[in-house]
Scaffold this active site. Structure first.
Site, PDB file in Angstrom:
ATOM      1  N   ASN A  91      33.660 -48.777 -10.969  1.00  0.00           N
ATOM      2  CA  ASN A  91      34.472 -48.247 -11.879  1.00  0.00           C
ATOM      3  C   ASN A  91      33.608 -47.317 -12.852  1.00  0.00           C
ATOM      4  O   ASN A  91      34.223 -46.459 -13.558  1.00  0.00           O
ATOM      5  CB  ASN A  91      35.411 -49.092 -12.577  1.00  0.00           C
ATOM      6  CG  ASN A  91      36.389 -49.746 -11.835  1.00  0.00           C
ATOM      7  OD1 ASN A  91      36.986 -49.218 -10.883  1.00  0.00           O
ATOM      8  ND2 ASN A  91      36.733 -51.042 -12.096  1.00  0.00           N
ATOM      9  N   LYS A 141      30.873 -44.449 -14.317  1.00  0.00           N
ATOM     10  CA  LYS A 141      30.517 -43.061 -14.174  1.00  0.00           C
ATOM     11  C   LYS A 141      29.333 -42.883 -13.205  1.00  0.00           C
ATOM     12  O   LYS A 141      28.238 -43.531 -13.459  1.00  0.00           O
ATOM     13  CB  LYS A 141      30.474 -42.211 -15.368  1.00  0.00           C
ATOM     14  CG  LYS A 141      29.957 -40.920 -15.359  1.00  0.00           C
ATOM     15  CD  LYS A 141      29.946 -39.999 -16.696  1.00  0.00           C
ATOM     16  CE  LYS A 141      29.171 -38.834 -16.681  1.00  0.00           C
ATOM     17  NZ  LYS A 141      29.839 -37.868 -15.676  1.00  0.00           N
ATOM     18  N   LYS A 146      29.328 -41.667  -9.441  1.00  0.00           N
ATOM     19  CA  LYS A 146      29.380 -41.599  -8.192  1.00  0.00           C
ATOM     20  C   LYS A 146      29.290 -40.075  -7.661  1.00  0.00           C
ATOM     21  O   LYS A 146      28.514 -39.830  -6.776  1.00  0.00           O
ATOM     22  CB  LYS A 146      30.787 -42.292  -7.810  1.00  0.00           C
ATOM     23  CG  LYS A 146      31.022 -43.733  -8.078  1.00  0.00           C
ATOM     24  CD  LYS A 146      32.124 -44.288  -8.135  1.00  0.00           C
ATOM     25  CE  LYS A 146      33.310 -43.590  -8.819  1.00  0.00           C
ATOM     26  NZ  LYS A 146      33.317 -44.191 -10.254  1.00  0.00           N
ATOM     27  N   THR A 147      30.356 -39.441  -8.259  1.00  0.00           N
ATOM     28  CA  THR A 147      30.176 -37.906  -7.619  1.00  0.00           C
ATOM     29  C   THR A 147      28.622 -37.092  -8.131  1.00  0.00           C
ATOM     30  O   THR A 147      28.180 -36.586  -7.170  1.00  0.00           O
ATOM     31  CB  THR A 147      31.457 -37.324  -8.115  1.00  0.00           C
ATOM     32  OG1 THR A 147      32.358 -37.743  -7.522  1.00  0.00           O
ATOM     33  CG2 THR A 147      31.550 -35.731  -7.368  1.00  0.00           C
ATOM     34  N   THR A 148      28.384 -37.382  -9.141  1.00  0.00           N
ATOM     35  CA  THR A 148      27.071 -36.813  -9.555  1.00  0.00           C
ATOM     36  C   THR A 148      25.847 -37.099  -8.676  1.00  0.00           C
ATOM     37  O   THR A 148      25.039 -36.473  -8.268  1.00  0.00           O
ATOM     38  CB  THR A 148      26.669 -37.152 -11.355  1.00  0.00           C
ATOM     39  OG1 THR A 148      27.106 -38.332 -11.412  1.00  0.00           O
ATOM     40  CG2 THR A 148      27.468 -36.246 -12.113  1.00  0.00           C
ATOM     41  N   ARG A 198      18.971 -32.778  -3.140  1.00  0.00           N
ATOM     42  CA  ARG A 198      17.780 -33.109  -2.558  1.00  0.00           C
ATOM     43  C   ARG A 198      17.705 -32.835  -1.269  1.00  0.00           C
ATOM     44  O   ARG A 198      16.579 -32.248  -0.894  1.00  0.00           O
ATOM     45  CB  ARG A 198      17.598 -34.755  -2.865  1.00  0.00           C
ATOM     46  CG  ARG A 198      16.704 -35.153  -2.366  1.00  0.00           C
ATOM     47  CD  ARG A 198      16.702 -36.768  -2.991  1.00  0.00           C
ATOM     48  NE  ARG A 198      16.190 -37.121  -4.064  1.00  0.00           N
ATOM     49  CZ  ARG A 198      16.135 -38.369  -4.754  1.00  0.00           C
ATOM     50  NH1 ARG A 198      16.417 -39.354  -3.782  1.00  0.00           N
ATOM     51  NH2 ARG A 198      15.752 -38.491  -5.952  1.00  0.00           N
ATOM     52  N   PHE A 237      49.374 -27.826  -6.009  1.00  0.00           N
ATOM     53  CA  PHE A 237      50.780 -27.637  -5.932  1.00  0.00           C
ATOM     54  C   PHE A 237      51.266 -29.138  -5.872  1.00  0.00           C
ATOM     55  O   PHE A 237      52.442 -29.648  -6.322  1.00  0.00           O
ATOM     56  CB  PHE A 237      51.259 -26.672  -4.752  1.00  0.00           C
ATOM     57  CG  PHE A 237      52.790 -26.671  -4.695  1.00  0.00           C
ATOM     58  CD1 PHE A 237      53.202 -27.017  -3.707  1.00  0.00           C
ATOM     59  CD2 PHE A 237      53.587 -26.143  -5.634  1.00  0.00           C
ATOM     60  CE1 PHE A 237      54.798 -26.894  -3.261  1.00  0.00           C
ATOM     61  CE2 PHE A 237      55.018 -26.074  -5.542  1.00  0.00           C
ATOM     62  CZ  PHE A 237      55.530 -26.257  -4.346  1.00  0.00           C
ATOM     63  N   TRP A 282      49.822 -31.992  -6.134  1.00  0.00           N
ATOM     64  CA  TRP A 282      49.710 -32.743  -6.916  1.00  0.00           C
ATOM     65  C   TRP A 282      50.802 -32.976  -8.308  1.00  0.00           C
ATOM     66  O   TRP A 282      51.141 -34.329  -8.703  1.00  0.00           O
ATOM     67  CB  TRP A 282      48.539 -32.528  -7.998  1.00  0.00           C
ATOM     68  CG  TRP A 282      47.917 -33.487  -8.773  1.00  0.00           C
ATOM     69  CD1 TRP A 282      47.472 -33.381 -10.103  1.00  0.00           C
ATOM     70  CD2 TRP A 282      47.701 -35.013  -8.556  1.00  0.00           C
ATOM     71  NE1 TRP A 282      47.082 -34.369 -10.735  1.00  0.00           N
ATOM     72  CE2 TRP A 282      47.199 -35.639  -9.778  1.00  0.00           C
ATOM     73  CE3 TRP A 282      47.830 -35.826  -7.462  1.00  0.00           C
ATOM     74  CZ2 TRP A 282      46.885 -36.818  -9.998  1.00  0.00           C
ATOM     75  CZ3 TRP A 282      47.462 -37.309  -7.665  1.00  0.00           C
ATOM     76  CH2 TRP A 282      47.076 -37.747  -8.924  1.00  0.00           C
ATOM     77  N   GLU A 285      35.532 -38.756  -2.738  1.00  0.00           N
ATOM     78  CA  GLU A 285      36.767 -39.487  -3.279  1.00  0.00           C
ATOM     79  C   GLU A 285      37.518 -39.805  -2.055  1.00  0.00           C
ATOM     80  O   GLU A 285      38.819 -39.994  -2.268  1.00  0.00           O
ATOM     81  CB  GLU A 285      37.511 -38.479  -4.329  1.00  0.00           C
ATOM     82  CG  GLU A 285      36.828 -37.827  -5.152  1.00  0.00           C
ATOM     83  CD  GLU A 285      36.133 -38.660  -6.436  1.00  0.00           C
ATOM     84  OE1 GLU A 285      36.428 -39.618  -6.586  1.00  0.00           O
ATOM     85  OE2 GLU A 285      35.471 -38.041  -7.191  1.00  0.00           O
TER      86      GLU A 285
HETATM   87  P1  ATP Z   1      31.211 -38.490 -12.237  1.00  0.00           P
HETATM   88  O1  ATP Z   1      31.888 -37.238 -11.366  1.00  0.00           O
HETATM   89  O2  ATP Z   1      30.938 -38.155 -13.465  1.00  0.00           O
HETATM   90  O3  ATP Z   1      29.744 -38.838 -11.470  1.00  0.00           O
HETATM   91  P2  ATP Z   1      32.478 -40.550 -11.025  1.00  0.00           P
HETATM   92  O4  ATP Z   1      32.846 -39.688  -9.767  1.00  0.00           O
HETATM   93  O5  ATP Z   1      31.864 -41.705 -10.833  1.00  0.00           O
HETATM   94  O6  ATP Z   1      32.074 -39.695 -12.260  1.00  0.00           O
HETATM   95  P3  ATP Z   1      35.520 -40.479 -10.915  1.00  0.00           P
HETATM   96  O7  ATP Z   1      36.238 -41.844 -10.866  1.00  0.00           O
HETATM   97  O8  ATP Z   1      35.459 -39.773  -9.784  1.00  0.00           O
HETATM   98  O9  ATP Z   1      33.944 -40.624 -11.544  1.00  0.00           O
HETATM   99  O10 ATP Z   1      35.898 -39.800 -12.123  1.00  0.00           O
HETATM  100  C1  ATP Z   1      36.047 -38.376 -12.422  1.00  0.00           C
HETATM  101  C2  ATP Z   1      36.150 -38.071 -13.757  1.00  0.00           C
HETATM  102  O11 ATP Z   1      36.393 -39.167 -14.630  1.00  0.00           O
HETATM  103  C3  ATP Z   1      34.930 -37.446 -14.361  1.00  0.00           C
HETATM  104  O12 ATP Z   1      35.017 -36.676 -15.248  1.00  0.00           O
HETATM  105  C4  ATP Z   1      34.132 -38.743 -14.975  1.00  0.00           C
HETATM  106  O13 ATP Z   1      33.127 -38.385 -15.992  1.00  0.00           O
HETATM  107  C5  ATP Z   1      35.220 -39.305 -15.336  1.00  0.00           C
HETATM  108  N1  ATP Z   1      35.040 -40.833 -15.530  1.00  0.00           N
HETATM  109  C6  ATP Z   1      34.104 -41.530 -14.822  1.00  0.00           C
HETATM  110  N2  ATP Z   1      34.296 -43.025 -14.843  1.00  0.00           N
HETATM  111  C7  ATP Z   1      35.185 -43.233 -15.803  1.00  0.00           C
HETATM  112  C8  ATP Z   1      35.454 -44.204 -16.510  1.00  0.00           C
HETATM  113  N3  ATP Z   1      35.031 -45.517 -16.505  1.00  0.00           N
HETATM  114  N4  ATP Z   1      36.375 -43.935 -17.606  1.00  0.00           N
HETATM  115  C9  ATP Z   1      36.746 -42.811 -17.830  1.00  0.00           C
HETATM  116  N5  ATP Z   1      36.401 -41.624 -17.256  1.00  0.00           N
HETATM  117  C10 ATP Z   1      35.526 -41.883 -16.212  1.00  0.00           C
HETATM  118 MG    MG Z   2      33.986 -38.875  -8.436  1.00  0.00          MG
END
Ligand code: ATP
Ligand code: MG
Length: 199
Positions: A39, A41, A43-45, A53, A94, A96, A131
């Site tokens: 849960n 932050k 994952k995507t970064t 890389r 659209f 969504w 995702e």
């Molecule tokens: P990021 O893209 O920053 O690496 P993520 O891929 O881990 O985040 P997602 O669940 O895909 O997280 O969330 C997408 C968006 O929600 C991003 O803008 C991210 O910063 C934000 N986010 C991630 N985790 C949380 C959290 N625990 N609470 C609120 N917002 C979050």
């Molecule tokens: Mg993500």
């Protein structure tokens, strides 16, 4: 040499031989399956960091973003001109808004075809399925379809899967699984998502 220095040197030698043993034991060379879930932050970064890389060595990389709508994404903006990078976005903002299950499924399956193509191409070094866990959770995509494509990919190809609540079997088949922990998030303190930090 003081006692303290000697103890430090002994500890370092022990650590070095431990690391050397591990390095010697890691002999297998092949592509890997990595899962970035949880849960928190990052994952995507982390996925885009790995894309950067791989591109840095001139490898071919494919990224599929299973997101609804054309979300801004700074990494994508920065890297999109790299001829070794192939990005496909599910998009269709659209659907969504309309929350239409049939068109969501169709959009998902359409972009999945691109994923399948990348997962079958031995020239592609890294494939990111960003995702995709939600597609499995919503039932837009069958887990078995995804499992088979990942399992049958070229030997040298690595795959990164991101998203919360990763499927148990996906975690089992992965080589590396990182669970991002939500210790604290700015959003919950009322801070707005920030350009260049959150997207
Ligand atoms: P990021 O893209 O920053 O690496 P993520 O891929 O881990 O985040 P997602 O669940 O895909 O997280 O969330 C997408 C968006 O929600 C991003 O803008 C991210 O910063 C934000 N986010 C991630 N985790 C949380 C959290 N625990 N609470 C609120 N917002 C979050
Ligand atoms: Mg993500």
């Amino acid at each position: 040499m003081s006692d303290r220095q000697q103890r430090h040197q002994q500890a370092m030698q022990k650590l070095k031989s431990h690391v050397d043993d591990k390095v010697a034991a890691a002999t297998e060379q092949r592509g890997q399956l990595l899962v970035f879930t949880g849960n928190g932050k990052g994952k995507t970064t982390a996925a885009w960091g790995t894309v950067t890389r791989a591109l840095g060595y001139g490898y071919r990389v494919g990224v599929i973003q299973f997101i609804k709508g054309l979300w801004e994404c700074g990494e994508r903006e920065r890297l999109i001109d790299d001829i070794h990078l192939d990005v496909h976005i599910m998009a269709t903002g659209f659907t969504w808004d309309t929350q239409n299950r049939a068109s969501d499924t169709a959009a998902c399956l359409e972009v999945w075809l691109e994923a399948e193509r990348l997962l079958a191409d031995p020239d592609v070094y890294l494939v990111v399925l960003d995702e995709i866990t939600y597609m499995l959770k919503f039932g837009y995509l069958e887990f078995e379809t995804v499992r088979r494509a990942i399992a049958n990919r070229p030997r040298e190809q690595s795959v990164i899967v991101t998203g919360r609540n990763a499927h148990r079997e996906l975690v089992d088949m992965a080589d590396t699984v990182t669970e991002m922990q939500d210790t604290k998030h700015a959003f919950n303190a009322g801070l707005q998502a920030r350009r260049g930090i959150d997207y």
